[in-house]
Scaffold this motif. Sequence first.
Motif, PDB file in Angstrom:
ATOM      1  N   ASP A  29       0.800  -1.228   0.000  1.00 29.06           N
ATOM      2  CA  ASP A  29       0.000   0.000   0.000  1.00 29.06           C
ATOM      3  C   ASP A  29       0.828   1.271   0.000  1.00 29.06           C
ATOM      4  O   ASP A  29       0.386   2.299  -0.524  1.00 29.06           O
ATOM      5  CB  ASP A  29      -0.921   0.020   1.227  1.00 29.06           C
ATOM      6  CG  ASP A  29      -1.956  -1.090   1.189  1.00 29.06           C
ATOM      7  OD1 ASP A  29      -2.296  -1.537   0.078  1.00 29.06           O
ATOM      8  OD2 ASP A  29      -2.421  -1.511   2.274  1.00 29.06           O
ATOM      9  N   GLN A 175       8.330   3.237  12.808  1.00 33.22           N
ATOM     10  CA  GLN A 175       7.219   2.847  13.661  1.00 33.22           C
ATOM     11  C   GLN A 175       5.869   2.912  12.953  1.00 33.22           C
ATOM     12  O   GLN A 175       4.916   2.234  13.355  1.00 33.22           O
ATOM     13  CB  GLN A 175       7.190   3.728  14.913  1.00 33.22           C
ATOM     14  CG  GLN A 175       8.371   3.546  15.845  1.00 33.22           C
ATOM     15  CD  GLN A 175       8.508   2.110  16.334  1.00 33.22           C
ATOM     16  OE1 GLN A 175       7.531   1.480  16.750  1.00 33.22           O
ATOM     17  NE2 GLN A 175       9.719   1.591  16.268  1.00 33.22           N
ATOM     18  N   VAL A 176       5.754   3.725  11.902  1.00 30.45           N
ATOM     19  CA  VAL A 176       4.463   3.873  11.224  1.00 30.45           C
ATOM     20  C   VAL A 176       4.222   2.764  10.208  1.00 30.45           C
ATOM     21  O   VAL A 176       3.114   2.654   9.667  1.00 30.45           O
ATOM     22  CB  VAL A 176       4.353   5.247  10.522  1.00 30.45           C
ATOM     23  CG1 VAL A 176       4.662   6.372  11.490  1.00 30.45           C
ATOM     24  CG2 VAL A 176       5.268   5.326   9.303  1.00 30.45           C
ATOM     25  N   ALA A 177       5.220   1.929   9.943  1.00 28.14           N
ATOM     26  CA  ALA A 177       5.083   0.869   8.943  1.00 28.14           C
ATOM     27  C   ALA A 177       4.230  -0.284   9.475  1.00 28.14           C
ATOM     28  O   ALA A 177       4.226  -0.580  10.673  1.00 28.14           O
ATOM     29  CB  ALA A 177       6.460   0.348   8.550  1.00 28.14           C
ATOM     30  N   ASP A 178       3.504  -0.925   8.577  1.00 28.83           N
ATOM     31  CA  ASP A 178       2.796  -2.149   8.921  1.00 28.83           C
ATOM     32  C   ASP A 178       3.101  -3.190   7.850  1.00 28.83           C
ATOM     33  O   ASP A 178       3.924  -2.965   6.958  1.00 28.83           O
ATOM     34  CB  ASP A 178       1.293  -1.913   9.074  1.00 28.83           C
ATOM     35  CG  ASP A 178       0.632  -1.362   7.815  1.00 28.83           C
ATOM     36  OD1 ASP A 178       1.103  -1.678   6.701  1.00 28.83           O
ATOM     37  OD2 ASP A 178      -0.352  -0.609   7.929  1.00 28.83           O
ATOM     38  N   THR A 179       2.461  -4.327   7.922  1.00 27.93           N
ATOM     39  CA  THR A 179       2.789  -5.435   7.018  1.00 27.93           C
ATOM     40  C   THR A 179       2.390  -5.160   5.580  1.00 27.93           C
ATOM     41  O   THR A 179       2.806  -5.902   4.680  1.00 27.93           O
ATOM     42  CB  THR A 179       2.119  -6.732   7.502  1.00 27.93           C
ATOM     43  OG1 THR A 179       0.705  -6.519   7.634  1.00 27.93           O
ATOM     44  CG2 THR A 179       2.688  -7.157   8.846  1.00 27.93           C
ATOM     45  N   ASN A 180       1.582  -4.124   5.337  1.00 29.65           N
ATOM     46  CA  ASN A 180       1.218  -3.741   3.969  1.00 29.65           C
ATOM     47  C   ASN A 180       2.101  -2.627   3.424  1.00 29.65           C
ATOM     48  O   ASN A 180       1.840  -2.089   2.362  1.00 29.65           O
ATOM     49  CB  ASN A 180      -0.244  -3.300   3.926  1.00 29.65           C
ATOM     50  CG  ASN A 180      -1.190  -4.429   4.239  1.00 29.65           C
ATOM     51  OD1 ASN A 180      -1.025  -5.540   3.744  1.00 29.65           O
ATOM     52  ND2 ASN A 180      -2.187  -4.166   5.076  1.00 29.65           N
ATOM     53  N   THR A 181       3.153  -2.290   4.180  1.00 30.63           N
ATOM     54  CA  THR A 181       4.105  -1.248   3.799  1.00 30.63           C
ATOM     55  C   THR A 181       5.370  -1.898   3.253  1.00 30.63           C
ATOM     56  O   THR A 181       5.748  -2.988   3.670  1.00 30.63           O
ATOM     57  CB  THR A 181       4.474  -0.389   5.025  1.00 30.63           C
ATOM     58  OG1 THR A 181       3.300   0.227   5.534  1.00 30.63           O
ATOM     59  CG2 THR A 181       5.492   0.684   4.676  1.00 30.63           C
ATOM     60  N   ARG A 219       8.332  -7.678  13.556  1.00 32.05           N
ATOM     61  CA  ARG A 219       7.001  -7.167  13.185  1.00 32.05           C
ATOM     62  C   ARG A 219       6.569  -7.647  11.809  1.00 32.05           C
ATOM     63  O   ARG A 219       5.492  -7.289  11.326  1.00 32.05           O
ATOM     64  CB  ARG A 219       7.018  -5.638  13.228  1.00 32.05           C
ATOM     65  CG  ARG A 219       7.210  -5.069  14.627  1.00 32.05           C
ATOM     66  CD  ARG A 219       7.567  -3.582  14.567  1.00 32.05           C
ATOM     67  NE  ARG A 219       6.565  -2.827  13.824  1.00 32.05           N
ATOM     68  CZ  ARG A 219       6.803  -1.652  13.222  1.00 32.05           C
ATOM     69  NH1 ARG A 219       8.021  -1.110  13.276  1.00 32.05           N
ATOM     70  NH2 ARG A 219       5.851  -1.030  12.569  1.00 32.05           N
ATOM     71  N   ASN A 220       7.420  -8.440  11.150  1.00 29.58           N
ATOM     72  CA  ASN A 220       7.108  -8.992   9.833  1.00 29.58           C
ATOM     73  C   ASN A 220       6.910  -7.906   8.782  1.00 29.58           C
ATOM     74  O   ASN A 220       6.047  -7.995   7.908  1.00 29.58           O
ATOM     75  CB  ASN A 220       5.861  -9.882   9.902  1.00 29.58           C
ATOM     76  CG  ASN A 220       5.829 -10.913   8.794  1.00 29.58           C
ATOM     77  OD1 ASN A 220       6.870 -11.447   8.394  1.00 29.58           O
ATOM     78  ND2 ASN A 220       4.643 -11.205   8.290  1.00 29.58           N
ATOM     79  N   ILE A 221       7.751  -6.859   8.858  1.00 27.78           N
ATOM     80  CA  ILE A 221       7.683  -5.740   7.918  1.00 27.78           C
ATOM     81  C   ILE A 221       8.617  -6.014   6.738  1.00 27.78           C
ATOM     82  O   ILE A 221       9.798  -6.275   6.930  1.00 27.78           O
ATOM     83  CB  ILE A 221       8.097  -4.416   8.591  1.00 27.78           C
ATOM     84  CG1 ILE A 221       7.264  -4.153   9.845  1.00 27.78           C
ATOM     85  CG2 ILE A 221       7.986  -3.264   7.603  1.00 27.78           C
ATOM     86  CD1 ILE A 221       5.802  -3.947   9.608  1.00 27.78           C
TER      87      ILE A 221
END
Length: 299
Positions: A29, A175-181, A219-221
């Motif tokens: 995303d 810190q703002v990243a998630d797995t869709n990043t 975090r699986n990023i």
Amino acid sequence: MKLPHPIPYQGSKRSLAEQILKFFPEKFDQLIEPFAGSAAITIASAYHLKDKNFVINDVNEPLIELWYTIINHPRSIIKAYSEIWQGQHGDEENYYYKIRDCFNQTKQPQHLLFLLAKCVKAAVRYNAQGHFNQSPDKRRLGRNPQLMQTDILRVSQLLKDKTQCYASDYQNILQVADTNTLIYMDPPYQGTGLNGGFNYAGNIENSSFLTALFKLNERNIPYILSYDGRTGNKVHGTALPDSLNLIKIEINAGRSSQATLLRRNETTFESVYLSPALTANVDFNKIANRSMYQTDLFF
């Protein structure tokens, strides 16, 4: 069509950008560049993928102010740059130092753009007091305003309304990243800190950076990291720990200009590392069979 790059920056990955994009996942995303610099990967991604959202971050606040202005107010920076560029004729060297002094006092983005366009090797250098201290390239005037205008307008068209700009510590942005990043990182080269002979606007502490990578893995990023390289048999930089479980890829960056000056025929390879969360979604056989420029995969 050649990709636009209004901000010249030594170490920019613009010549390798299309090869690095081949390791992008098919679905994500948002792209984050915590060490944006010339934002070469963001620009290439916007050009080829088009419908993504982007985060440009750099601890160098005037650089981020410059990016914000280029993206959101392109006409104003075009006008300011043209006026500064035109003013140098007949007294180029002294004029450069005058603009450099102005930048160090005011941190105005148009002054920084002129310095980047005219300084030696587009090499961004700051002294211990945080003042820009790179010298001018006396052989040239810097980027012509008409060419600069074209690139600025094209970048604005690619990134406007899709891009957030931050001037923060890289750890805050991660810190703002998630797995869709997807994160692309190109931190300052090792050895360029206070004891390395010169400074960028900010220098990272290696153990903290490695800790940040371990946390991204936890975090699986998904992330791609440009970190080191080699010229011939000479390796640049310290190896990353095996416990990060990264896949290393060497991309042929062409013949070394420095080696050529020394009459040696050596090739430079730049290394990128793929995180475990990313490699789970990469088809390496498909990539290896593509006509990438002498790219070698190391598992």
